[in-house]
Structures are given as C-alpha cells and as structure tokens.
Design a protein around this motif. Structure first.
Motif, PDB file in Angstrom:
ATOM      1  N   ARG A 281       0.920  -1.150  -0.043  1.00  0.00           N
ATOM      2  CA  ARG A 281       0.119   0.058   0.166  1.00  0.00           C
ATOM      3  C   ARG A 281       0.802   1.253   0.032  1.00  0.00           C
ATOM      4  O   ARG A 281       0.649   2.312  -0.354  1.00  0.00           O
ATOM      5  N   LEU A 282       1.973   1.116   0.616  1.00  0.00           N
ATOM      6  CA  LEU A 282       2.921   2.375   0.480  1.00  0.00           C
ATOM      7  C   LEU A 282       3.673   2.706  -0.770  1.00  0.00           C
ATOM      8  O   LEU A 282       4.567   3.724  -0.804  1.00  0.00           O
ATOM      9  N   GLY A 283       3.645   1.778  -1.715  1.00  0.00           N
ATOM     10  CA  GLY A 283       4.144   1.959  -2.863  1.00  0.00           C
ATOM     11  C   GLY A 283       5.827   2.105  -2.958  1.00  0.00           C
ATOM     12  O   GLY A 283       6.398   1.156  -2.382  1.00  0.00           O
ATOM     13  N   THR A 284       6.149   3.129  -3.492  1.00  0.00           N
ATOM     14  CA  THR A 284       7.832   3.521  -3.443  1.00  0.00           C
ATOM     15  C   THR A 284       8.131   3.991  -2.251  1.00  0.00           C
ATOM     16  O   THR A 284       9.258   4.517  -2.186  1.00  0.00           O
ATOM     17  N   ASP A 285       7.489   4.349  -1.201  1.00  0.00           N
ATOM     18  CA  ASP A 285       7.699   4.931   0.141  1.00  0.00           C
ATOM     19  C   ASP A 285       8.352   4.184   1.110  1.00  0.00           C
ATOM     20  O   ASP A 285       8.664   4.547   2.123  1.00  0.00           O
ATOM     21  N   ILE A 286       8.417   2.770   0.719  1.00  0.00           N
ATOM     22  CA  ILE A 286       9.097   1.807   1.583  1.00  0.00           C
ATOM     23  C   ILE A 286       9.910   0.835   0.647  1.00  0.00           C
ATOM     24  O   ILE A 286       9.676   0.557  -0.404  1.00  0.00           O
ATOM     25  N   GLU A 287      10.814   0.318   1.391  1.00  0.00           N
ATOM     26  CA  GLU A 287      11.846  -0.759   0.921  1.00  0.00           C
ATOM     27  C   GLU A 287      11.928  -1.597   2.093  1.00  0.00           C
ATOM     28  O   GLU A 287      12.494  -1.247   3.239  1.00  0.00           O
ATOM     29  N   VAL A 288      11.945  -2.907   1.955  1.00  0.00           N
ATOM     30  CA  VAL A 288      11.815  -3.992   2.972  1.00  0.00           C
ATOM     31  C   VAL A 288      13.472  -4.577   2.785  1.00  0.00           C
ATOM     32  O   VAL A 288      13.694  -4.948   1.608  1.00  0.00           O
ATOM     33  N   LEU A 289      14.133  -4.395   3.719  1.00  0.00           N
ATOM     34  CA  LEU A 289      15.409  -5.008   3.953  1.00  0.00           C
ATOM     35  C   LEU A 289      15.413  -6.494   4.424  1.00  0.00           C
ATOM     36  O   LEU A 289      16.413  -7.221   3.957  1.00  0.00           O
ATOM     37  N   ALA A 290      14.631  -6.787   5.253  1.00  0.00           N
ATOM     38  CA  ALA A 290      14.450  -7.999   5.736  1.00  0.00           C
ATOM     39  C   ALA A 290      13.073  -8.526   6.546  1.00  0.00           C
ATOM     40  O   ALA A 290      12.390  -7.426   6.588  1.00  0.00           O
ATOM     41  N   PRO A 291      12.702  -9.673   6.436  1.00  0.00           N
ATOM     42  CA  PRO A 291      13.451 -10.893   6.044  1.00  0.00           C
ATOM     43  C   PRO A 291      13.811 -11.045   4.421  1.00  0.00           C
ATOM     44  O   PRO A 291      12.802 -10.657   3.725  1.00  0.00           O
ATOM     45  N   PRO A 292      14.380 -11.761   4.197  1.00  0.00           N
ATOM     46  CA  PRO A 292      14.787 -12.188   2.831  1.00  0.00           C
ATOM     47  C   PRO A 292      13.444 -12.592   1.901  1.00  0.00           C
ATOM     48  O   PRO A 292      13.267 -12.255   0.859  1.00  0.00           O
ATOM     49  N   GLU A 293      12.590 -13.385   2.649  1.00  0.00           N
ATOM     50  CA  GLU A 293      11.424 -14.216   2.062  1.00  0.00           C
ATOM     51  C   GLU A 293      10.519 -13.065   1.575  1.00  0.00           C
ATOM     52  O   GLU A 293       9.888 -12.894   0.486  1.00  0.00           O
ATOM     53  N   LEU A 294      10.288 -11.907   2.683  1.00  0.00           N
ATOM     54  CA  LEU A 294       9.565 -10.969   2.279  1.00  0.00           C
ATOM     55  C   LEU A 294       9.943 -10.020   1.218  1.00  0.00           C
ATOM     56  O   LEU A 294       9.113  -9.525   0.449  1.00  0.00           O
ATOM     57  N   ARG A 295      11.192  -9.774   1.362  1.00  0.00           N
ATOM     58  CA  ARG A 295      11.683  -9.048   0.196  1.00  0.00           C
ATOM     59  C   ARG A 295      11.609  -9.462  -1.222  1.00  0.00           C
ATOM     60  O   ARG A 295      11.377  -8.701  -2.110  1.00  0.00           O
ATOM     61  N   ALA A 296      11.948 -10.884  -1.080  1.00  0.00           N
ATOM     62  CA  ALA A 296      11.712 -11.625  -2.388  1.00  0.00           C
ATOM     63  C   ALA A 296      10.287 -11.541  -3.050  1.00  0.00           C
ATOM     64  O   ALA A 296      10.440 -11.238  -4.272  1.00  0.00           O
ATOM     65  N   ARG A 297       9.554 -11.745  -2.154  1.00  0.00           N
ATOM     66  CA  ARG A 297       7.990 -11.784  -2.531  1.00  0.00           C
ATOM     67  C   ARG A 297       7.442 -10.217  -3.092  1.00  0.00           C
ATOM     68  O   ARG A 297       6.858 -10.357  -4.019  1.00  0.00           O
ATOM     69  N   LEU A 298       7.808  -9.175  -2.503  1.00  0.00           N
ATOM     70  CA  LEU A 298       7.753  -7.997  -2.910  1.00  0.00           C
ATOM     71  C   LEU A 298       8.109  -7.830  -4.222  1.00  0.00           C
ATOM     72  O   LEU A 298       7.515  -7.189  -5.131  1.00  0.00           O
ATOM     73  N   ALA A 299       9.465  -8.211  -4.393  1.00  0.00           N
ATOM     74  CA  ALA A 299      10.177  -7.869  -5.578  1.00  0.00           C
ATOM     75  C   ALA A 299       9.527  -8.624  -6.755  1.00  0.00           C
ATOM     76  O   ALA A 299       9.328  -8.188  -7.856  1.00  0.00           O
ATOM     77  N   ARG A 300       9.102  -9.903  -6.542  1.00  0.00           N
ATOM     78  CA  ARG A 300       8.253 -10.608  -7.736  1.00  0.00           C
ATOM     79  C   ARG A 300       6.825  -9.982  -7.926  1.00  0.00           C
ATOM     80  O   ARG A 300       6.654  -9.823  -9.113  1.00  0.00           O
ATOM     81  N   THR A 301       6.299  -9.490  -6.910  1.00  0.00           N
ATOM     82  CA  THR A 301       5.077  -8.752  -7.144  1.00  0.00           C
ATOM     83  C   THR A 301       5.254  -7.678  -8.114  1.00  0.00           C
ATOM     84  O   THR A 301       4.350  -7.040  -8.910  1.00  0.00           O
ATOM     85  N   VAL A 302       6.409  -6.705  -7.641  1.00  0.00           N
ATOM     86  CA  VAL A 302       6.778  -5.574  -8.329  1.00  0.00           C
ATOM     87  C   VAL A 302       6.949  -5.762  -9.463  1.00  0.00           C
ATOM     88  O   VAL A 302       6.746  -5.029 -10.759  1.00  0.00           O
ATOM     89  N   ALA A 303       7.797  -7.011  -9.841  1.00  0.00           N
ATOM     90  CA  ALA A 303       8.151  -7.241 -11.244  1.00  0.00           C
ATOM     91  C   ALA A 303       6.909  -7.560 -12.401  1.00  0.00           C
ATOM     92  O   ALA A 303       6.843  -7.434 -13.368  1.00  0.00           O
ATOM     93  N   GLU A 304       6.036  -8.376 -11.542  1.00  0.00           N
ATOM     94  CA  GLU A 304       4.782  -8.613 -12.257  1.00  0.00           C
ATOM     95  C   GLU A 304       3.889  -7.345 -12.608  1.00  0.00           C
ATOM     96  O   GLU A 304       3.180  -7.432 -13.813  1.00  0.00           O
ATOM     97  N   LEU A 305       3.824  -6.256 -11.622  1.00  0.00           N
ATOM     98  CA  LEU A 305       3.244  -5.227 -12.245  1.00  0.00           C
ATOM     99  C   LEU A 305       3.755  -4.509 -13.111  1.00  0.00           C
ATOM    100  O   LEU A 305       3.180  -3.892 -13.978  1.00  0.00           O
ATOM    101  N   ALA A 306       5.124  -4.450 -13.179  1.00  0.00           N
ATOM    102  CA  ALA A 306       5.762  -3.705 -13.895  1.00  0.00           C
ATOM    103  C   ALA A 306       5.747  -4.263 -15.459  1.00  0.00           C
ATOM    104  O   ALA A 306       5.381  -3.383 -16.559  1.00  0.00           O
ATOM    105  N   GLU A 307       5.732  -5.642 -15.527  1.00  0.00           N
ATOM    106  CA  GLU A 307       5.522  -6.367 -16.856  1.00  0.00           C
ATOM    107  C   GLU A 307       3.889  -5.817 -17.187  1.00  0.00           C
ATOM    108  O   GLU A 307       3.782  -5.785 -18.522  1.00  0.00           O
ATOM    109  N   ARG A 308       2.907  -6.012 -16.273  1.00  0.00           N
ATOM    110  CA  ARG A 308       1.663  -6.001 -16.781  1.00  0.00           C
ATOM    111  C   ARG A 308       1.240  -4.682 -17.256  1.00  0.00           C
ATOM    112  O   ARG A 308       0.741  -4.362 -18.146  1.00  0.00           O
TER     113      ARG A 308
END
Length: 318
Positions: A281-308
């Motif tokens: 919900r915070l969009g580009t105003d937040i960056e997750v550093l840890a845990p790695p599982e959460l950071r990786a999941r957000l990265a996949r979601t962002v990549a899917e959104l960028a592709e779409r």
C-alpha cells in the motif's frame, strides 16, 4: 416517574431560564396539561416559580434559586463534559440517563464553569469507529449489559472464527468493554473475551453468579491486549521509510538515517502474507530489507506489476 420529571423541570428552568409550557412539554414528551399540573405541584412544594402570560411569557425560577455543585474546577467541568459518549450510552440503553445526568451537573454549575463546559462540548466530539469500518449490529447489547449489572447467567450461541463456528456457551459476564467502536463482553469461565456482535442467540435466566471481588476489568483488558499483540505479531521486518512516512504499527528506530532522509526501522508483523499486502500500500515510500522471504516476494510482485502495466497493448488485443 413524576418525581423525576419534577426534578428535570427545575433543572431545565435553572439551566435555560424562562420556558413556556409548550417548550417544557416538548422537552419532557408529555402534554401541556401535564406540565400545568406539575407546575402546581412544584408551587405547592414551596418552589419559587413565576408564570408570565403573553407572547414572551413562560415559567421561570426566582433569581438566585439554584443548587450549586461546589468544589468543581473549570478543568474538571470541562473534562466531565468531554467524557460524555452519547452513542455508546445509547447503545447500552442509557442515553436518556446520561442526558439527565449531564443536565443535572450543568444546572448545578456556576455560570462561569457552565460556560467552560459548553465550550468543550461544542468543540469536541468523540466518534470511535474508523471511516471504513462497518457499524456492528449488536441487538443483544442492552441484555448483556443488564446481565453484567445484575450478575445474571447468560446462555448464548456464539459464532467464532474456527470450526465448529457456532457454539453454545454459558457465561458469567463480568464487564463490557468498548474498543474502537466494537463491544466486547468479558466473562467466566476463564475469564475470556467475546465480541457482542457475534452473539447469534441469547437467553437469560434468574440464576445469579458471584463476581470475584478482586476482579479488575481495566487491568484484565490491559493484559488481554498485551497478550493479543504478542500472539498477533509473530515476526519482525526491517524496512526503510521515506521522509515523513509513518506506519500504524509500533516501530523501533534502528538509529540509521540515509543522506536522502530515509529512516531504517524494525516493524512487528503478523506474517509474511499480511506484511506483503500492508507494505504494498505504501508503494515507493518503503523498501523491505529483511526478512529475505518478504523482500523476495515483494520484488516478484513489483516485477509482475511492471510487466503488466509496462505492456502498452490494450487487454484483449490481437
């Protein structure tokens, strides 16, 4: 009751000054004839009442006739009227009682303190539920409140979140708590906490229970909330927040602030799934550093959104 109505008439006249019989009748929800009889009863009791005829007439008390509430400071009077919660009181069936109590206190205040109280009540209003929260239907609230007050056993059918969802319970209700616009009843055995709006069926009996003398409702609720949060937040996430961005959950600053003003904080989270949805919900105003599982999941979601959204082709095209 007539005696209560007579007291209310006195307080109304003391508070508002001159009032006509019609105005009093409307306020008291009685007939004008009843007001006339009440005025005769007050006069016979020695109350210095005056009735003036004509368009600007009405009933009034002799100047100086009043009951004063002594020892109340301006701050205390303000706090008393600020603490009024007409909505919850009405939910409990006590709306008229609260209104009568405030009227009595206001009538007993000296003019200066009355002005302070009016100023507070005219400038502050409590509305506990959130904007997007549906109002809970609590048809059994007044019955539960009566059982709490009179130490009566309740038999309920209750809907809980886990299976079996609908269960029967015998409750010894110790107290009611209003939290964020939602009512909870604290009851034995346990004691345990039940949402009043989740009571599907309710029956009362004449059977009474003995409430423990050492039970402290406020202390119980504080401990319950602490335990709830301990069970709710099972993990932590380390995130970077843009300048001026805050989170609704408690955060712990790590003492690191980037040159661009971003701050590193530790945030309690319920789960990776829940944190994933909340942080998106915070969009580009937040960056997750840890845990790695959460950071990786957000990265996949962002990549899917960028592709779409990066594909200019309209949906359904060739």
């Amino acid at each position: 009751m007539k005696s209560s109505r007579l007291v209310t008439i006195l307080l109304l006249l003391q508070t508002r000054g001159r009032m006509t019989a019609a105005q009093l009748a409307e306020e008291l929800e009685v007939s004008v004839r009843t007001v006339y009889r009440d005025m005769e009863a007050l006069g016979a009791a020695g109350i210095p009442l005056y009735g003036d005829a004509g368009h600007a007439g009405g009933y009034r008390l002799l100047d100086g006739y009043r009951t004063r509430l002594t020892g109340l400071t301006a701050g205390e009077a303000e706090a008393l009227f600020l603490a009024g919660v007409p909505g919850p009181a009405a939910d409990l069936g006590l709306g008229s009682v609260l209104a009568a109590a405030q009227l009595k206190v206001r009538a007993a205040l000296p003019p200066q303190l009355r002005a302070h109280a009016d100023r507070i009540s005219g400038r502050f209003h409590l509305d506990a539920p959130g904007w997007y929260a549906d109002v809970d239907e609590t048809p059994y609230l007044s019955t539960v409140a009566d059982a709490v007050w009179n130490n009566r056993i309740l038999h309920i059918v209750y809907r809980r979140w886990r299976t079996p969802t609908d269960v029967e319970r015998r409750l010894e209700p110790y107290g009611l708590v209003l939290k964020a616009g939602r009512w909870y009843v604290v009851a034995a055995p346990g004691p345990r906490t039940f949402r009043v709006d989740q009571i599907l069926e309710l029956s009362t009996s004449d059977e009474e229970f003995t409430r423990p003398d050492d039970f402290d409702l406020a202390a119980y609720w504080t401990a319950y909330q602490r335990d709830f949060h301990d069970r709710l937040y099972q993990g932590e996430a380390v995130v970077r927040l843009a300048p001026g961005v805050t989170l609704t959950t408690p955060t712990k600053a790590d003492g690191r602030t980037d040159d661009d003003g971003w701050t590193v904080v530790t945030v309690p989270i319920e789960s990776v799934d829940h944190a994933h949805a909340e942080f998106l919900r915070l969009g580009t105003d937040i960056e997750v550093l840890a845990p790695p599982e959460l950071r990786a999941r957000l990265a996949r979601t962002v990549a899917e959104l960028a592709e779409r959204y990066g594909n200019p082709q309209a949906p359904g095209g060739d």
